[in-house]
Design an enzyme around this catalytic site. Structure first.
Site, PDB file in Angstrom:
ATOM      1  N   GLU A 365       0.759  -1.085  -0.111  1.00  0.00           N
ATOM      2  CA  GLU A 365       0.193  -0.203   0.154  1.00  0.00           C
ATOM      3  C   GLU A 365       0.660   1.430   0.033  1.00  0.00           C
ATOM      4  O   GLU A 365       0.216   2.870   0.273  1.00  0.00           O
ATOM      5  CB  GLU A 365      -0.908  -0.296   0.776  1.00  0.00           C
ATOM      6  CG  GLU A 365      -1.639  -1.260   1.245  1.00  0.00           C
ATOM      7  CD  GLU A 365      -2.735  -1.071   0.499  1.00  0.00           C
ATOM      8  OE1 GLU A 365      -3.251  -0.329  -0.691  1.00  0.00           O
ATOM      9  OE2 GLU A 365      -4.314  -1.737   0.583  1.00  0.00           O
ATOM     10  N   GLY A 366       1.642   1.368  -0.551  1.00  0.00           N
ATOM     11  CA  GLY A 366       2.906   2.414  -0.973  1.00  0.00           C
ATOM     12  C   GLY A 366       3.940   2.239  -0.005  1.00  0.00           C
ATOM     13  O   GLY A 366       3.569   1.891   1.520  1.00  0.00           O
TER      14      GLY A 366
END
Length: 389
Positions: A365-366
């Protein structure tokens, strides 16, 4: 000790109690064996769906639970404290439903009750081998047929949670060469001609969560299942990821809480020199720091969630929550292994697994380096606006 909750409504209180009961009775006995064997717990997701836990933040008229994000994330945390693979799966499913729920047409949203009802499971197909943190560089291509009725999709998606297991995927593919403006969003079936899957990745942790490549070879996607306008896919993806980062933050806090609970329990029972080791100041201080870190991380994601629930900007707060919570999970799970000493390094106790699972929280998610970039850019824009006034 389990996390103390301050439910905003009696309904939320009942929901927390239900989730904790399911986690202890259904998830806890199965978690270690499934992770050891690398088995995907598909029946657990059906159980959660039938219990109303797979669509909590979506409107009731669409088959969801109608709960604020503040409540949904604490449910996610309760699951993660027992079985992180399942909690991450719930977060990914919620993320996969987001573009349809927020950007879909009224006609398209008629399918939401089916997706949120518990029998189907979703995946989020954004990342590629050379387009992970740089999502705008993706190369999977969707070409519109001459009659305009369908797109032909070709390319490979990587690191896809539920890859080969999901019933549907939210897919991002390039429809033009205009950089980030050339990406579009689609809802595609999990089993369709032209879609095949790579073998599951051999991961350090979350071994009960299948991660695999998706290979699209001239796969035909009906044009009616493009979500949003052509070229709108990149902002849809970023908007979804803001909420998805809160999901991972909650998972990370749950994982850290689970590790803390096991460490405190062990320290209270384990005796050395005639007294429990928790009575030793050096160890008690370590546990105190762990507890402070967990509660601080929880407060961070709840603040971001409450902003989201009020319709306020929360992108910066979501990145801060993801950064703080996942770094906390890595530190707390590592310290939990230290508290247990040699036992903590064995698979006879769950903290060894928790430590391995915490690492990936800092990556997906980054990555946390990307979160720092996002936060820094927000600060720079704020400073520029202040200078302009």
């Amino acid at each position: 000790m389990p996390a103390e909750r301050m439910p905003p409504t009696p309904e939320a209180d009942d929901l927390f109690a239900l989730t904790r009961e399911i986690a202890q009775k259904e998830l806890a006995p199965r978690a270690a064996p499934a992770e050891e064997a690398g088995e995907f717990p598909r029946e657990i997701f059906r159980l959660l769906g039938r219990s109303g836990l797979l669509g909590l933040p979506y409107p009731e008229e669409h088959g969801g639970g109608g709960q604020p994000y503040e409540v949904y994330l604490q449910v996610l945390e309760e699951i993660a404290a027992v079985w992180a693979s399942v909690a991450v799966g719930v977060s990914v499913h919620t993320l996969a439903c987001y573009p349809l729920a927020v950007y879909g047409t009224d006609e398209q949203r008629k399918r939401l009750p089916e997706l949120l009802g518990g029998e189907l499971l979703g995946g989020y197909a954004l990342s590629e081998a050379h387009a992970g943190s740089d999502a705008g560089a993706l190369s999977t291509r969707a070409v519109l047929e001459e009659d305009g009725t369908a797109y032909r999709v070709t390319g490979t998606k990587t690191w896809i949670t539920h890859g080969g297991e999901a019933d549907f995927y939210t897919l991002f593919a390039r429809t033009s060469d205009e950089g980030t403006r050339g990406i579009s969003c689609f809802l595609v079936e999990g089993r369709m001609p032209g879609l095949t899957f790579g073998p599951p990745e051999r991961k350090m942790g979350l071994t009960g969560s299948t991660t695999a490549q998706l290979h699209f070879d001239d796969a035909r996607v009906a044009a009616q299942w493009r979500i949003g306008e052509e070229g709108q896919g990149f902002p849809i993806a970023l908007s979804a990821l803001d909420s998805g980062r809160l999901g991972i933050a909650a998972c990370a806090v749950g994982l850290a809480q689970g590790a803390l609970d096991h460490a405190v329990s062990y320290a209270a029972r384990r005796e050395q020199f005639g007294r429990p080791i928790i009575a030793n100041q050096g160890l008690a201080f370590m546990l105190a720091d762990m507890a402070a870190a967990v509660e601080s991380a929880r407060a961070t994601y709840l603040e971001a969630a409450r902003r989201r629930d009020r319709g306020l900007p929360f992108s910066r707060q979501a990145s801060i929550a993801k950064l703080v919570a996942t770094d906390t999970a890595m530190r707390v799970t590592t310290d939990a292994v230290q508290v247990l000493g040699g036992y903590g390094y064995t698979r006879d106790f769950p903290v060894e697994r928790y430590m391995r699972e915490a690492k990936v929280m800092q990556i997906f998610e980054g990555t946390n380096q990307i979160q720092r970039m996002v936060i820094g850019r927000h600060l720079a824009r704020t400073a520029a606006l202040q200078d302009a006034t």
